[in-house]
Design a protein around this motif. Structure first.
Motif, PDB file in Angstrom:
ATOM      1  N   MET A   1       0.937  -1.164  -0.026  1.00 33.22           N
ATOM      2  CA  MET A   1      -0.118  -0.008   0.267  1.00 33.22           C
ATOM      3  C   MET A   1       0.683   1.393  -0.322  1.00 33.22           C
ATOM      4  O   MET A   1       1.474   0.962   1.029  1.00 33.22           O
ATOM      5  N   VAL A   2       0.648   1.665  -0.642  1.00 35.57           N
ATOM      6  CA  VAL A   2       1.079   3.585  -1.220  1.00 35.57           C
ATOM      7  C   VAL A   2       1.257   4.058   0.543  1.00 35.57           C
ATOM      8  O   VAL A   2      -0.069   4.659   0.810  1.00 35.57           O
ATOM      9  N   THR A   3       1.824   4.721   0.784  1.00 34.32           N
ATOM     10  CA  THR A   3       2.355   5.382   2.133  1.00 34.32           C
ATOM     11  C   THR A   3       2.773   6.589   2.230  1.00 34.32           C
ATOM     12  O   THR A   3       2.675   7.894   2.521  1.00 34.32           O
ATOM     13  N   HIS A   4       3.648   7.066   1.385  1.00 30.25           N
ATOM     14  CA  HIS A   4       4.360   8.423   1.081  1.00 30.25           C
ATOM     15  C   HIS A   4       3.384   9.046   0.388  1.00 30.25           C
ATOM     16  O   HIS A   4       2.740   9.426  -0.432  1.00 30.25           O
ATOM     17  N   PRO A   5       3.656  10.592   0.690  1.00 29.53           N
ATOM     18  CA  PRO A   5       2.993  11.804   0.675  1.00 29.53           C
ATOM     19  C   PRO A   5       2.797  12.016  -1.336  1.00 29.53           C
ATOM     20  O   PRO A   5       3.999  12.028  -1.762  1.00 29.53           O
ATOM     21  N   VAL A   6       2.311  13.309  -1.820  1.00 28.39           N
ATOM     22  CA  VAL A   6       2.904  13.903  -2.009  1.00 28.39           C
ATOM     23  C   VAL A   6       3.246  14.882  -2.269  1.00 28.39           C
ATOM     24  O   VAL A   6       2.877  15.779  -1.686  1.00 28.39           O
ATOM     25  N   LEU A   7       3.896  14.499  -3.462  1.00 30.87           N
ATOM     26  CA  LEU A   7       4.811  16.958  -3.955  1.00 30.87           C
ATOM     27  C   LEU A   7       3.702  17.962  -4.765  1.00 30.87           C
ATOM     28  O   LEU A   7       4.047  17.311  -5.539  1.00 30.87           O
ATOM     29  N   VAL A   8       3.224  18.341  -4.949  1.00 34.74           N
ATOM     30  CA  VAL A   8       3.421  19.297  -5.397  1.00 34.74           C
ATOM     31  C   VAL A   8       3.908  20.914  -5.091  1.00 34.74           C
ATOM     32  O   VAL A   8       4.127  21.432  -4.568  1.00 34.74           O
ATOM     33  N   ILE A   9       4.665  21.215  -6.900  1.00 32.25           N
ATOM     34  CA  ILE A   9       5.713  22.020  -7.126  1.00 32.25           C
ATOM     35  C   ILE A   9       5.005  23.301  -7.263  1.00 32.25           C
ATOM     36  O   ILE A   9       4.107  23.853  -8.120  1.00 32.25           O
ATOM     37  N   GLY A  10       4.981  24.405  -6.339  1.00 38.49           N
ATOM     38  CA  GLY A  10       3.806  25.386  -7.139  1.00 38.49           C
ATOM     39  C   GLY A  10       2.743  25.489  -6.439  1.00 38.49           C
ATOM     40  O   GLY A  10       1.914  25.188  -5.667  1.00 38.49           O
ATOM     41  N   ALA A  11       2.331  26.625  -5.023  1.00 38.15           N
ATOM     42  CA  ALA A  11       1.053  27.190  -4.626  1.00 38.15           C
ATOM     43  C   ALA A  11       0.292  28.717  -5.268  1.00 38.15           C
ATOM     44  O   ALA A  11      -0.182  29.150  -4.577  1.00 38.15           O
ATOM     45  N   GLY A  12       0.321  27.995  -6.182  1.00 37.59           N
ATOM     46  CA  GLY A  12      -0.833  29.529  -6.739  1.00 37.59           C
ATOM     47  C   GLY A  12      -2.174  28.800  -7.075  1.00 37.59           C
ATOM     48  O   GLY A  12      -1.972  28.031  -6.335  1.00 37.59           O
ATOM     49  N   VAL A  13      -2.918  29.240  -7.894  1.00 40.35           N
ATOM     50  CA  VAL A  13      -4.333  28.762  -7.777  1.00 40.35           C
ATOM     51  C   VAL A  13      -4.272  27.164  -8.320  1.00 40.35           C
ATOM     52  O   VAL A  13      -4.773  25.944  -7.286  1.00 40.35           O
ATOM     53  N   CYS A  57     -11.203  36.666  -3.459  1.00 38.82           N
ATOM     54  CA  CYS A  57     -12.492  35.655  -3.043  1.00 38.82           C
ATOM     55  C   CYS A  57     -13.045  34.868  -4.258  1.00 38.82           C
ATOM     56  O   CYS A  57     -12.397  34.598  -5.314  1.00 38.82           O
ATOM     57  N   PHE A  58     -12.846  33.343  -4.000  1.00 39.43           N
ATOM     58  CA  PHE A  58     -12.118  32.376  -4.843  1.00 39.43           C
ATOM     59  C   PHE A  58     -13.405  31.519  -5.245  1.00 39.43           C
ATOM     60  O   PHE A  58     -13.613  30.596  -6.421  1.00 39.43           O
ATOM     61  N   GLU A  59     -14.300  32.141  -4.512  1.00 39.06           N
ATOM     62  CA  GLU A  59     -15.679  31.038  -4.579  1.00 39.06           C
ATOM     63  C   GLU A  59     -16.526  30.748  -5.951  1.00 39.06           C
ATOM     64  O   GLU A  59     -17.079  30.491  -6.625  1.00 39.06           O
ATOM     65  N   GLY A  60     -15.753  32.232  -6.812  1.00 36.94           N
ATOM     66  CA  GLY A  60     -17.205  32.465  -7.836  1.00 36.94           C
ATOM     67  C   GLY A  60     -16.284  31.902  -8.926  1.00 36.94           C
ATOM     68  O   GLY A  60     -17.090  31.889 -10.014  1.00 36.94           O
ATOM     69  N   ASN A  61     -14.759  31.696  -8.870  1.00 32.06           N
ATOM     70  CA  ASN A  61     -14.357  30.443  -9.779  1.00 32.06           C
ATOM     71  C   ASN A  61     -14.195  29.117  -8.850  1.00 32.06           C
ATOM     72  O   ASN A  61     -13.872  28.154  -9.097  1.00 32.06           O
ATOM     73  N   GLY A 390      -2.500  23.686 -14.562  1.00 36.03           N
ATOM     74  CA  GLY A 390      -2.483  24.804 -14.433  1.00 36.03           C
ATOM     75  C   GLY A 390      -2.203  25.284 -15.600  1.00 36.03           C
ATOM     76  O   GLY A 390      -1.538  24.640 -16.360  1.00 36.03           O
ATOM     77  N   THR A 391      -1.364  27.016 -15.613  1.00 35.02           N
ATOM     78  CA  THR A 391      -0.448  27.612 -16.283  1.00 35.02           C
ATOM     79  C   THR A 391       1.042  26.726 -16.243  1.00 35.02           C
ATOM     80  O   THR A 391       1.721  27.147 -17.551  1.00 35.02           O
ATOM     81  N   ALA A 392       1.107  25.890 -16.185  1.00 29.98           N
ATOM     82  CA  ALA A 392       2.167  24.806 -16.043  1.00 29.98           C
ATOM     83  C   ALA A 392       2.379  24.411 -16.796  1.00 29.98           C
ATOM     84  O   ALA A 392       3.798  24.212 -18.220  1.00 29.98           O
ATOM     85  N   LEU A 393       1.060  23.888 -17.931  1.00 25.55           N
ATOM     86  CA  LEU A 393       1.153  23.488 -18.967  1.00 25.55           C
ATOM     87  C   LEU A 393       1.047  24.749 -19.836  1.00 25.55           C
ATOM     88  O   LEU A 393       0.620  23.658 -21.467  1.00 25.55           O
ATOM     89  N   GLY A 394       0.902  25.895 -19.521  1.00 26.01           N
ATOM     90  CA  GLY A 394       0.543  26.490 -21.116  1.00 26.01           C
ATOM     91  C   GLY A 394      -0.263  27.580 -21.077  1.00 26.01           C
ATOM     92  O   GLY A 394      -1.219  27.482 -19.554  1.00 26.01           O
ATOM     93  N   PRO A 395      -0.437  28.968 -20.746  1.00 22.70           N
ATOM     94  CA  PRO A 395      -2.032  29.532 -20.657  1.00 22.70           C
ATOM     95  C   PRO A 395      -2.709  29.357 -20.571  1.00 22.70           C
ATOM     96  O   PRO A 395      -3.238  28.413 -21.636  1.00 22.70           O
ATOM     97  N   ALA A 396      -3.567  29.517 -19.483  1.00 20.05           N
ATOM     98  CA  ALA A 396      -4.824  29.249 -19.384  1.00 20.05           C
ATOM     99  C   ALA A 396      -5.318  30.474 -17.826  1.00 20.05           C
ATOM    100  O   ALA A 396      -4.796  30.472 -17.409  1.00 20.05           O
ATOM    101  N   GLU A 397      -6.510  30.518 -17.753  1.00 22.45           N
ATOM    102  CA  GLU A 397      -7.432  31.140 -16.735  1.00 22.45           C
ATOM    103  C   GLU A 397      -7.458  30.269 -15.346  1.00 22.45           C
ATOM    104  O   GLU A 397      -7.501  28.806 -15.881  1.00 22.45           O
ATOM    105  N   VAL A 398      -8.888  30.661 -14.653  1.00 30.69           N
ATOM    106  CA  VAL A 398      -8.238  29.997 -13.288  1.00 30.69           C
ATOM    107  C   VAL A 398      -9.405  28.968 -13.598  1.00 30.69           C
ATOM    108  O   VAL A 398      -8.701  27.527 -13.278  1.00 30.69           O
ATOM    109  N   PRO A 399     -10.765  29.402 -13.902  1.00 29.25           N
ATOM    110  CA  PRO A 399     -11.109  27.628 -14.085  1.00 29.25           C
ATOM    111  C   PRO A 399     -10.546  26.311 -14.308  1.00 29.25           C
ATOM    112  O   PRO A 399     -11.033  25.267 -14.227  1.00 29.25           O
TER     113      PRO A 399
END
Ligand SMILES: Cc1cc2nc3c(=O)[nH]c(=O)nc-3n(C[C@H](O)[C@H](O)[C@H](O)COP(=O)(O)OP(=O)(O)OC[C@H]3O[C@@H](n4cnc5c(N)ncnc54)[C@H](O)[C@@H]3O)c2cc1C
Ligand code: SF4
Ligand code: SF4
Length: 417
Positions: A1-13, A57-61, A390-399
């Motif tokens: 069973m996998v127990t290692h954490p996941v690493l996320v690089i970048g704390a944008g949206v 406010c991110f609720e709108g998205n 997100g935009t790590a893959l190229g230009p994109a909007e927030v949604p």
């Protein structure tokens, strides 16, 4: 069973969405961010399409109800499955997919965010301390050693919680992770090399991100449009599209969202700032999907569109900018005297992307992370146990960025079932 954490690089949206939703699903997650605060580019954008909500406010998205500003306060910091590491980057990756060993470089922690109560005393004594934004997370001031002055010692002495350590040193940490999510986002190209527009030389030439900060009531000018050269009220704005995009000298691709954010800003100015005229010089206006309404609204609000190119700009006698524009529909040259000249500059891959792409053995496309297999629809899968969103893959909007982050979360959860 996998127990290692996941690493996320970048704390944008995108990275925040992926990290919080993984953690909420019971997955141990480590979120690293190279800056001192989370939020990425979204922190600087003021109002957001498609809903025109304030960007704090991110609720709108489509964020979960009740998150709003509290998102940063509770969902992020009070989630026991989530470890946030600011001022941190990826140094090295070894091991194998599913069992990566990563070395993290952690910058000096001059101000302890747990101890800082944002009392502001240090900022009264020295310019080396500042608040990145009122809604920054972690809620703490930052210290810039390059701005250190004689007030620093007093700030250290008077800090009521002893949160400051100006002798702090960088460190490294090695952790094992099962999956890696690249959410390193984008950077707005600084068009200093696009000589004809005078950016960096002529003070009243700015980029759209700089305009967004000016429009923000919490921003540098309190929401008032003023000329950077002399602080005079702005009465006219000229925008130029496709700066550095769709141009073989810089980036061949269309940055996809700059027509929409230019229209967003034009509408805000035309509808909310009295007696300010807006002209937009464009090659094509690309408003995909639901965004055509921004174009219609701009026309109705009196924004003037000129199809053509700006030939040259120079400071004008009244302190503004004189621009000569070739109108390709009328086949004639027009002269504008404008207060602000705003460049819709290309969105490019941020510094450091190349190293991450290389370290993780990924494919690259125009500097951004490329999907593993361009033929498939799986655009968030970029390697074995490696994802991007997100935009790590190229230009994109927030949604779109948020949707991709959720797709990654769903893939990781499925792989753990
Ligand atoms: C002028 C302008 C206006 C816009 N207006 C809108 C709008 O109204 N509505 C809308 O939907 N979109 C808008 N956008 C687009 C929006 O900014 C993006 O969709 C969104 O910010 C993308 O989020 P992200 O997380 O992918 O990237 P980012 O916001 O770029 O976040 C990436 C994060 O990763 C961090 N990072 C980068 N490299 C590393 C590394 N090596 N190690 C650790 N951390 C790293 C960065 O510091 C950053 O915090 C606008 C863009 C611009 C330029
Ligand atoms: S004086 Fe200390 S507690 Fe107050 S804002 Fe500065 S670092 Fe934070
Ligand atoms: S989105 Fe508009 S301004 Fe941006 S590169 Fe494409 S056509 Fe040019």
């Amino acid at each position: 069973m996998v127990t290692h954490p996941v690493l996320v690089i970048g704390a944008g949206v995108a990275g925040l969405t992926a990290a919080v939703e993984l953690a909420d699903s019971g997955v141990q997650t480590v979120l690293i961010e190279r800056n001192s605060t989370v939020g990425g580019n979204a922190l600087d954008l003021y109002k957001a399409f498609p809903t025109d909500d304030c960007f704090y406010c991110f609720e709108g998205n489509r964020w979960r109800p009740g998150i709003r500003k509290c998102f940063y306060r509770s969902a992020l910091l009070d989630q026991p499955n989530l470890t946030l590491k600011i001022n941190t980057t990826l140094k090295e990756v070894t091991g194998e997919p599913g069992k990566f060993k990563v070395v993290l470089s952690i910058g000096p922690r001059y101000v302890d965010p747990v101890k800082c109560i944002m009392c502001g005393i240090c900022m009264e004594h020295s310019k080396a301390f500042s608040l990145i934004s009122p809604q920054c997370q972690p809620q703490a001031v930052v210290y810039n050693p390059d701005k250190a002055d004689e007030g620093v010692a007093r700030a250290v002495e008077e800090c009521p919680t002893k949160a400051i350590d100006i002798e702090a040193q960088p460190s490294e940490e090695t952790i094992n992770v099962s999956d890696i999510i690249v959410a390193t986002g984008y950077h707005e190209m600084q068009p200093v090399n696009v000589d004809e527009y005078g950016y960096g030389r002529i003070p009243n030439v700015i980029t759209q991100l700089e305009l967004a900060r000016m429009l923000d009531p919490n921003g540098i000018t309190g929401g008032v449009l003023t000329r950077p050269s002399d602080g005079e009220r702005v009465k006219s704005v000229l925008m130029i599209q496709c700066v550095g995009s769709r141009d073989e000298k810089y980036y061949p691709y269309c940055s996809k969202i700059c027509c929409i954010f230019a229209l967003k800003h034009a509408n805000i100015i035309a509808l909310e700032r009295e007696n300010v005229s807006v002209n937009i010089v464009y090659m094509d206006i690309r408003t995909y999907d639901r965004y055509e309404r921004y174009y219609r609204e701009a026309r109705e609000a009196g924004v003037n569109f000129i199809r053509g190119r700006v030939q040259r700009v120079k400071p004008s006698e009244n302190g503004g900018i004189e621009a000569i524009v070739y109108d390709s529909l009328l086949n004639r040259y027009l002269k504008f005297d404008t207060d602000l000249f705003v460049l819709s500059s290309a969105l490019e891959a941020p510094k450091g992307s190349e190293e991450i792409i290389k370290a993780l053995g990924l494919r690259e496309s125009n500097g951004f992370v490329a999907p593993a297999d361009l033929e498939t629809e799986e655009n968030v899968v970029v390697g074995d146990h490696v994802y991007a969103c997100g935009t790590a893959l190229g230009p994109a909007e927030v949604p779109e960025s948020v949707t991709q982050a959720r797709a990654v979360v769903s893939k990781i959860l499925q792989s753990r079932m």
